[in-house]
Write a protein that holds these residues in place. Structure first.
Motif, PDB file in Angstrom:
ATOM      1  N   GLN A  90       0.848  -1.189   0.000  1.00 20.13           N
ATOM      2  CA  GLN A  90       0.000   0.000   0.000  1.00 20.13           C
ATOM      3  C   GLN A  90       0.883   1.239   0.000  1.00 20.13           C
ATOM      4  OE1 GLN A  90      -3.307   0.695  -0.189  1.00 20.13           O
ATOM      5  NE2 GLN A  90      -2.687   2.816  -0.139  1.00 20.13           N
ATOM      6  N   PHE A  98      -9.715   2.352  -1.322  1.00 22.58           N
ATOM      7  CA  PHE A  98      -9.453   0.912  -1.229  1.00 22.58           C
ATOM      8  C   PHE A  98      -9.851   0.214  -2.532  1.00 22.58           C
ATOM      9  CE2 PHE A  98     -10.873  -3.391  -0.369  1.00 22.58           C
ATOM     10  CZ  PHE A  98      -9.847  -3.921   0.386  1.00 22.58           C
ATOM     11  N   ARG A 144     -13.516  -4.727   4.641  1.00 26.80           N
ATOM     12  CA  ARG A 144     -13.113  -4.614   3.247  1.00 26.80           C
ATOM     13  C   ARG A 144     -12.507  -5.938   2.779  1.00 26.80           C
ATOM     14  NH1 ARG A 144     -13.504   0.506   1.433  1.00 26.80           N
ATOM     15  NH2 ARG A 144     -14.095  -0.697  -0.407  1.00 26.80           N
ATOM     16  N   VAL A 151      -9.498  -8.282   4.402  1.00 31.30           N
ATOM     17  CA  VAL A 151      -8.135  -7.755   4.553  1.00 31.30           C
ATOM     18  C   VAL A 151      -8.084  -6.510   5.437  1.00 31.30           C
ATOM     19  CG1 VAL A 151      -7.288  -8.702   2.385  1.00 31.30           C
ATOM     20  CG2 VAL A 151      -8.315  -6.422   2.398  1.00 31.30           C
ATOM     21  N   ALA A 152      -9.217  -5.843   5.673  1.00 34.96           N
ATOM     22  CA  ALA A 152      -9.176  -4.622   6.483  1.00 34.96           C
ATOM     23  C   ALA A 152     -10.535  -4.365   7.121  1.00 34.96           C
ATOM     24  CB  ALA A 152      -8.764  -3.421   5.625  1.00 34.96           C
ATOM     25  N   GLU A 154     -12.658  -1.172   8.441  1.00 29.97           N
ATOM     26  CA  GLU A 154     -12.606   0.264   8.199  1.00 29.97           C
ATOM     27  C   GLU A 154     -13.796   0.966   8.842  1.00 29.97           C
ATOM     28  OE1 GLU A 154     -11.387   2.053   4.132  1.00 29.97           O
ATOM     29  OE2 GLU A 154     -13.569   2.078   4.141  1.00 29.97           O
ATOM     30  N   ALA A 212      -2.090  -5.796  14.027  1.00 30.22           N
ATOM     31  CA  ALA A 212      -2.591  -5.186  12.790  1.00 30.22           C
ATOM     32  C   ALA A 212      -1.912  -3.836  12.606  1.00 30.22           C
ATOM     33  CB  ALA A 212      -4.105  -5.002  12.841  1.00 30.22           C
ATOM     34  N   ALA A 232      -8.565   2.549   9.790  1.00 33.94           N
ATOM     35  CA  ALA A 232      -8.584   1.247   9.136  1.00 33.94           C
ATOM     36  C   ALA A 232      -7.585   0.333   9.830  1.00 33.94           C
ATOM     37  CB  ALA A 232      -8.245   1.372   7.658  1.00 33.94           C
ATOM     38  N   TYR A 234      -5.549  -2.963   9.120  1.00 34.75           N
ATOM     39  CA  TYR A 234      -5.111  -3.845   8.040  1.00 34.75           C
ATOM     40  C   TYR A 234      -4.462  -5.096   8.608  1.00 34.75           C
ATOM     41  CZ  TYR A 234      -5.693   0.098   4.814  1.00 34.75           C
ATOM     42  OH  TYR A 234      -6.198   1.138   4.069  1.00 34.75           O
ATOM     43  N   ARG A 235      -4.814  -6.238   8.056  1.00 41.94           N
ATOM     44  CA  ARG A 235      -4.147  -7.482   8.449  1.00 41.94           C
ATOM     45  C   ARG A 235      -2.646  -7.370   8.204  1.00 41.94           C
ATOM     46  NH1 ARG A 235      -7.434 -12.778   6.506  1.00 41.94           N
ATOM     47  NH2 ARG A 235      -5.330 -13.603   6.789  1.00 41.94           N
ATOM     48  N   ASN A 236      -1.864  -7.619   9.237  1.00 41.81           N
ATOM     49  CA  ASN A 236      -0.417  -7.454   9.060  1.00 41.81           C
ATOM     50  C   ASN A 236       0.211  -8.588   8.253  1.00 41.81           C
ATOM     51  OD1 ASN A 236      -0.463  -9.509  10.959  1.00 41.81           O
ATOM     52  ND2 ASN A 236       1.202  -8.654  12.192  1.00 41.81           N
ATOM     53  N   TYR A 239      -0.653  -6.994   4.357  1.00 41.28           N
ATOM     54  CA  TYR A 239      -0.336  -5.638   3.906  1.00 41.28           C
ATOM     55  C   TYR A 239       1.066  -5.218   4.298  1.00 41.28           C
ATOM     56  CZ  TYR A 239      -4.348  -3.321   1.775  1.00 41.28           C
ATOM     57  OH  TYR A 239      -5.310  -2.903   0.903  1.00 41.28           O
TER      58      TYR A 239
END
Length: 249
Positions: A90, A98, A144, A151-152, A154, A212, A232, A234-236, A239
Motif C-alpha cells: 500500500q 481501497f 473490506r 483484509v481490512a 474500516e 494489525a 482502518a 489492516y491485516r499485518n 499488507y
C-alpha cells in the motif's frame, strides 16, 4: 486423515529433528492439496500417538506453522489450515480509495457492511470534523475484502452534508462522493501497530492476539475543510505499507 498425513511413516523419513519432519509433512500435505483451507488437523494427542512421538514435538511443529500463517488455532475448536494470504503493498504517497487499490492489483474489491447511518456525533467527531451544534455525522463501518478475503476493517465518519445518505454507498465511498463533485485533495495519515480485539480478529479471520496496522486518516477538501476521518485496521499478514523517500539537495 491417514492418507493426508501418513504419520506412521514419520519415523522413517530422513532429514532433521522429528518436529521438522512433521512440519514438512504438514506443509507438503497443504501444498499438494491433500489438506485444504478450512480443514482441521487431528488433535495433537492423536498426531503424537499415530506418529509415535511426544506431544511436545507435535506442539513445536504446529507452533512454527501457526507463526508462518499456514495454520490457525481456534480456542475450543482445534487447529485449522489457513488459506494463503497474498501480501499487498500500500503506497503512502498517493491518496486513493481501497477499491481503486484493489482493482489496480487485479483483485475484486468488496464490502461486508457492519453499520452505516446518520448519528449524533461524539465530542471527538464534532471537534475533528468541525461540526456545528445541530449537525449529524455519517458513519460507515465495513469489512473490506479482496477477492472475497477479509483484509481490512474500516470505520469512517463524515459530516452529514457531505454524505447525507450513507445507505447509497455500496463499494467505493469516493465514487459516491465524486458523483456529488466532492473530492479530497490531501490527507494526513498516522500509522501504528496495534493488537486486535477478539471481535476484530474474528471479523478479519486471524488468530486471537494478532497484530494489525492501524491507519488513521484525515482527508481535506480544496477549501481546507475536513471531509473525512477514518480508521482502518489492516491485516499485518496481508499488507505492507510502503513510502518512497527522496533526498533533498
Amino acid at each position: 486423515m491417514t492418507s493426508a498425513l501418513p504419520l506412521a511413516e514419520l519415523q522413517n523419513v530422513s532429514g532433521g529433528p522429528l518436529y521438522v519432519k512433521l512440519k514438512r509433512m504438514i506443509e507438503e500435505a497443504v501444498s499438494s492439496g491433500r489438506l485444504q483451507h478450512g480443514e482441521a488437523l487431528p488433535p495433537e494427542r492423536d498426531i503424537a500417538d499415530a506418529a509415535a512421538i511426544s506431544r511436545v514435538t507435535v506442539r513445536k511443529a504446529i507452533d512454527e506453522l501457526v507463526d508462518q500463517g499456514l495454520l490457525v488455532r481456534r480456542h475450543g475448536s482445534g487447529t485449522f489450515v489457513v488459506k494463503p494470504v497474498p501480501r499487498m503493498q500500500q503506497p503512502l504517497t498517493r491518496l486513493t480509495s481501497f477499491s481503486e487499490d484493489m482493482r489496480r492489483r487485479g483483485l475484486l474489491p468488496g464490502s461486508r457492511w457492519l453499520d452505516r447511518g446518520l448519528y449524533h456525533p461524539t465530542p471527538e467527531e464534532t471537534m475533528m470534523l468541525g461540526l456545528s451544534g445541530t449537525a449529524m455525522v455519517a458513519r460507515i463501518t465495513r469489512l473490506r475484502t479482496a477477492d472475497d478475503m477479509a483484509v481490512a476493517l474500516e470505520r469512517t465518519s463524515l459530516p452529514d452534508d457531505i454524505l447525507p445518505e450513507p445507505d447509497v454507498v455500496e463499494n467505493s465511498l469516493y465514487q459516491v462522493l465524486s458523483q456529488r463533485d466532492i473530492r479530497p485533495v490531501r490527507a494526513n495519515q498516522r500509522i501504528s501497530a496495534v493488537l486486535l480485539k477478539d471481535e476484530e480478529t474474528q471479523l478479519l479471520g486471524v488468530p486471537p492476539g494478532s497484530a494489525a496496522l492501524r491507519v488513521q486518516r484525515i482527508a481535506y477538501l480544496s477549501t481546507g475543510r475536513v471531509m473525512e476521518v477514518s480508521t482502518a485496521l489492516y491485516r499485518n499478514d496481508a499488507y505492507d505499507l510502503v513510502a518512497e523517500l527522496t533526498i533533498g539537495s
